[in-house]
Design an enzyme around this catalytic site. Structure first.
Site, mmCIF file in Angstrom:
data_model
loop_
_atom_site.group_PDB
_atom_site.id
_atom_site.type_symbol
_atom_site.label_atom_id
_atom_site.label_comp_id
_atom_site.label_asym_id
_atom_site.label_seq_id
_atom_site.Cartn_x
_atom_site.Cartn_y
_atom_site.Cartn_z
ATOM 1 N N CYS A 134 0.838 -1.204 0.000
ATOM 2 C CA CYS A 134 0.000 0.000 0.000
ATOM 3 C C CYS A 134 0.870 1.250 0.000
ATOM 4 O O CYS A 134 1.439 1.623 1.033
ATOM 5 C CB CYS A 134 -0.930 0.001 1.222
ATOM 6 S SG CYS A 134 -2.011 1.447 1.312
ATOM 7 N N CYS A 137 -0.563 4.079 2.202
ATOM 8 C CA CYS A 137 -0.357 3.839 3.636
ATOM 9 C C CYS A 137 1.085 4.103 4.060
ATOM 10 O O CYS A 137 1.332 4.698 5.112
ATOM 11 C CB CYS A 137 -0.709 2.389 3.996
ATOM 12 S SG CYS A 137 -2.322 1.822 3.450
ATOM 13 N N ASP A 138 2.043 3.643 3.256
ATOM 14 C CA ASP A 138 3.429 3.568 3.712
ATOM 15 C C ASP A 138 4.406 4.473 2.975
ATOM 16 O O ASP A 138 5.582 4.561 3.368
ATOM 17 C CB ASP A 138 3.925 2.120 3.601
ATOM 18 C CG ASP A 138 3.126 1.168 4.475
ATOM 19 O OD1 ASP A 138 2.623 1.608 5.515
ATOM 20 O OD2 ASP A 138 3.000 -0.011 4.107
#
Length: 324
Positions: A134, A137-138
């Site tokens: 992701c 997300c990261d």
């Protein structure tokens, strides 16, 4: 057979939100946790984009807070796996697990979808240490770093372009010599000065440094067989997702990729059965969107139960196992 008003299948952010709302409605939901409490969120090293936590927090911490919140209103969590369901004869529905069997007036399905993996050495070990599924997300954690993206479809290119906001360079590794993504996405990626490509190549192995963090990948050219080492600090894998829908068979309407079809209120093709999160959302895949979908499913379930209250079997009445 245990008689319940609401059974929630899955315990990711959508399931946790649904548990909170149905618990606050005094429905005492039972959450069948599945393989991992919190789903994909529980294995996310740090979450910085969930509203209300400006300093960020770890995935496990967020999951535990959400679980405690739902439990404080009466939700019950059972660490079990669903083996089968029976939605064929109308409410109440049968949900069979490894250890129990439930008769549920309504069911909320939040069983999620798993990232499709490469299945190579070092991949599983690298999650949280440089391997991610992701970018949204990261990506923030890879500021100024050189990273690789695996895949050639729309998701891979979208995430690669997004990751250029943070990374020093993004190398897309694709097993073919042509991309599968849409034309406009291809143009954007090909014209991005931070993005480069390695064609006709797969990753054989994820490698680590002495600090336990990802420091490179072993590449294999599928045309020549040449094996090379490529240094990198991050490996982002975008080769699709697999919805966890096989246990429902043909009892719920699904699209051609196996995602459960819902309307805007999270209603499935079966009255009294609702779905939320990545089992029906193949686009956004964020904690915040899953929480919103779980909330919608719970509120719709509450209204559905209220509308059908006169036909519901009393909870203190023992339900007989199906087939007996």
């Amino acid at each position: 057979m245990k008689k319940e008003r609401v059974v929630i299948i899955g315990s990711g952010p959508a399931g946790l939100a649904a548990a909170l709302y149905t618990a606050r409605a005094q429905l005492n939901p039972v959450v069948i946790v599945g393989n991992q409490l919190g789903g994909q969120a529980a294995i996310t090293h740090e979450i910085e984009n969930y509203p209300g936590f400006p300093g960020g927090l770890s995935g496990p911490d967020l999951v535990e807070k959400m679980k405690e919140h739902a439990e404080s209103f009466g939700a019950t969590f059972t660490y079990d796996l669903v083996e089968s369901v029976d939605f064929s004869s109308g409410s109440p529905y049968t949900v069979k697990t490894l250890m129990d069997e439930y008769s549920a007036d309504s069911v909320i399905v939040t069983i999620g979808a798993d990232p499709r993996k490469l299945g190579i050495p070092g991949e599983n070990e690298g999650v949280g240490k440089g391997v991610s599924y992701c970018g949204t997300c990261d990506g923030f954690f890879f500021r100024g770093k050189d990273i690789v993206v695996v895949g050639g479809g729309d998701s891979a290119l979208e995430e690669a372009i997004f990751l250029t906001r943070f990374a020093n360079s993004v190398t897309i590794i694709h097993r073919r010599e042509e991309l599968r993504a849409g034309v406009q996405l291809q143009k954007r990626a090909l014209n991005n000065e931070k993005i480069s490509f390695i064609w006709n190549t797969v990753i054989d192995k994820v490698n680590f440094g002495d600090d336990g963090q990802v420091n490179g990948v072993t590449l294999n050219n599928v045309e020549t067989g040449e094996v090379t080492e490529h240094p990198t600090e991050g490996v982002f894998i975008f080769i699709g997702h697999v919805p966890n829908s096989p246990i429902f068979g043909d009892q719920l309407a699904m699209n051609e990729r196996g995602y459960i079809i819902t309307d805007e209120r999270m209603r499935t093709s079966v009255p009294g059965v609702f779905a939320a999160g990545e089992i029906q959302d193949e686009i956004w895949r964020q904690v915040a969107t899953s929480v919103g979908q779980g909330t919608s499913a719970a509120m719709t379930a509450i209204h559905w139960l209220e509308a059908n209250e006169e036909t519901l079997q009393p909870l203190d009445e023992t339900a007989e196992p199906a087939g007996d």
